[in-house]
Design a protein around this motif. Structure first.
Motif, PDB file in Angstrom:
ATOM      1  N   UNK A 112      -9.575  28.644  48.211  1.00  0.00           N
ATOM      2  CA  UNK A 112      -8.309  28.192  48.779  1.00  0.00           C
ATOM      3  C   UNK A 112      -8.362  28.189  50.302  1.00  0.00           C
ATOM      4  N   UNK A 113      -9.004  29.182  50.885  1.00  0.00           N
ATOM      5  CA  UNK A 113      -9.154  29.228  52.346  1.00  0.00           C
ATOM      6  C   UNK A 113      -9.965  28.025  52.821  1.00  0.00           C
ATOM      7  N   UNK A 114     -11.092  27.782  52.163  1.00  0.00           N
ATOM      8  CA  UNK A 114     -11.975  26.676  52.565  1.00  0.00           C
ATOM      9  C   UNK A 114     -11.241  25.340  52.440  1.00  0.00           C
ATOM     10  N   UNK A 115     -10.579  25.131  51.312  1.00  0.00           N
ATOM     11  CA  UNK A 115      -9.875  23.867  51.089  1.00  0.00           C
ATOM     12  C   UNK A 115      -8.794  23.653  52.139  1.00  0.00           C
ATOM     13  N   UNK A 116      -8.026  24.694  52.416  1.00  0.00           N
ATOM     14  CA  UNK A 116      -6.948  24.584  53.402  1.00  0.00           C
ATOM     15  C   UNK A 116      -7.504  24.341  54.798  1.00  0.00           C
ATOM     16  N   UNK A 117      -8.490  25.112  55.190  1.00  0.00           N
ATOM     17  CA  UNK A 117      -9.015  25.039  56.554  1.00  0.00           C
ATOM     18  C   UNK A 117      -9.834  23.773  56.800  1.00  0.00           C
ATOM     19  N   UNK A 118     -10.460  23.238  55.756  1.00  0.00           N
ATOM     20  CA  UNK A 118     -11.288  22.047  55.924  1.00  0.00           C
ATOM     21  C   UNK A 118     -10.591  20.779  55.414  1.00  0.00           C
ATOM     22  N   UNK A 119      -9.342  20.922  54.997  1.00  0.00           N
ATOM     23  CA  UNK A 119      -8.546  19.783  54.483  1.00  0.00           C
ATOM     24  C   UNK A 119      -9.286  19.045  53.378  1.00  0.00           C
ATOM     25  N   UNK A 120      -9.741  19.808  52.394  1.00  0.00           N
ATOM     26  CA  UNK A 120     -10.479  19.246  51.266  1.00  0.00           C
ATOM     27  C   UNK A 120      -9.761  19.536  49.960  1.00  0.00           C
ATOM     28  N   UNK A 121      -9.909  18.655  48.979  1.00  0.00           N
ATOM     29  CA  UNK A 121      -9.366  18.973  47.661  1.00  0.00           C
ATOM     30  C   UNK A 121     -10.165  20.120  47.034  1.00  0.00           C
ATOM     31  N   UNK A 122      -9.477  20.908  46.236  1.00  0.00           N
ATOM     32  CA  UNK A 122     -10.130  21.989  45.509  1.00  0.00           C
ATOM     33  C   UNK A 122     -10.085  21.653  44.025  1.00  0.00           C
ATOM     34  N   UNK A 123     -11.224  21.740  43.391  1.00  0.00           N
ATOM     35  CA  UNK A 123     -11.345  21.463  41.961  1.00  0.00           C
ATOM     36  C   UNK A 123     -11.858  22.734  41.291  1.00  0.00           C
ATOM     37  N   UNK A 124     -11.098  23.229  40.310  1.00  0.00           N
ATOM     38  CA  UNK A 124     -11.484  24.468  39.654  1.00  0.00           C
ATOM     39  C   UNK A 124     -11.682  24.241  38.164  1.00  0.00           C
ATOM     40  N   UNK A 125     -12.737  24.843  37.638  1.00  0.00           N
ATOM     41  CA  UNK A 125     -12.993  24.736  36.208  1.00  0.00           C
ATOM     42  C   UNK A 125     -11.803  25.276  35.421  1.00  0.00           C
ATOM     43  N   UNK A 126     -11.243  26.408  35.843  1.00  0.00           N
ATOM     44  CA  UNK A 126     -10.143  27.008  35.081  1.00  0.00           C
ATOM     45  C   UNK A 126      -8.919  26.106  35.004  1.00  0.00           C
TER      46      UNK A 126
END
Length: 181
Positions: free
Chosen positions: A20-34
């Protein structure tokens, strides 16, 4: 090409927080298996561990199929225990998705911490996930887990909150996205 940040580690190792930190700070979508797997549970039903693993593999496939359809240059943060699939399967998914550069963010905590985190959240997780009684097995897994190590690895020990600026700097360097890279 699509920059892909593989946030890796056993369940309850702190992956989701770091992702979540990486996605927010790098303005990227986050895709999670769960997230995808839980949607499959809701529509297809819950089964035994083998069934859960099958839905996990389908979720994983869906993630990389989605990345393949992104506009060129758009990357993603992928939150998963990436060693639950054979390495050749992961490599094929990355190739099909047009991934590059790839950086592995290795999240870890002491085995007893992972087990306790798992027990604490088990009652609030989707019923398709293993119950709290999985915690001892998870502790054994955490004791022997290692990063994949085929790409640059950014090591993140998750006992304390991450220094976000330092984490993003390290990831940028590993991806060759910063001047010092």
């Amino acid at each position: 090409m699509h920059p892909v940040f593989l946030v890796n580690g056993v369940p309850a190792s702190g992956k989701s927080t770091v992702a979540a930190i990486i996605a927010r700070r790098m303005s990227l979508p986050i895709l999670t298996v769960d997230t995808i797997k839980e949607a499959f549970f809701d529509h297809l039903g819950i089964g035994d561990r083998d069934y859960s693993r099958k839905l996990g593999r389908a979720s994983y496939h869906a993630i990389f199929s989605s990345i393949a359809g992104f506009p060129d240059g758009l990357g993603a943060v992928v939150d998963a225990w990436h060693k639950f699939v054979p390495l050749d399967v992961l490599e094929a998914h990355l190739a099909r998705a047009g991934a590059g550069p790839v950086v592995e963010i290795w999240c870890h905590a002491p085995p007893e911490v992972c087990a306790e985190r798992y027990r604490a959240r088990a009652a609030f997780r989707h019923a398709g996930h293993p119950p709290a009684s999985y915690a001892p097995e998870l502790a054994e897994l955490a004791a022997r887990a290692t990063p994949i190590g085929l790409w640059p690895v950014v090591d993140v020990e998750t006992l304390a909150a991450a220094d976000e600026d330092e984490l993003i700097l390290r990831i940028g360097r590993a991806a060759g996205l910063s001047p010092e890279g």
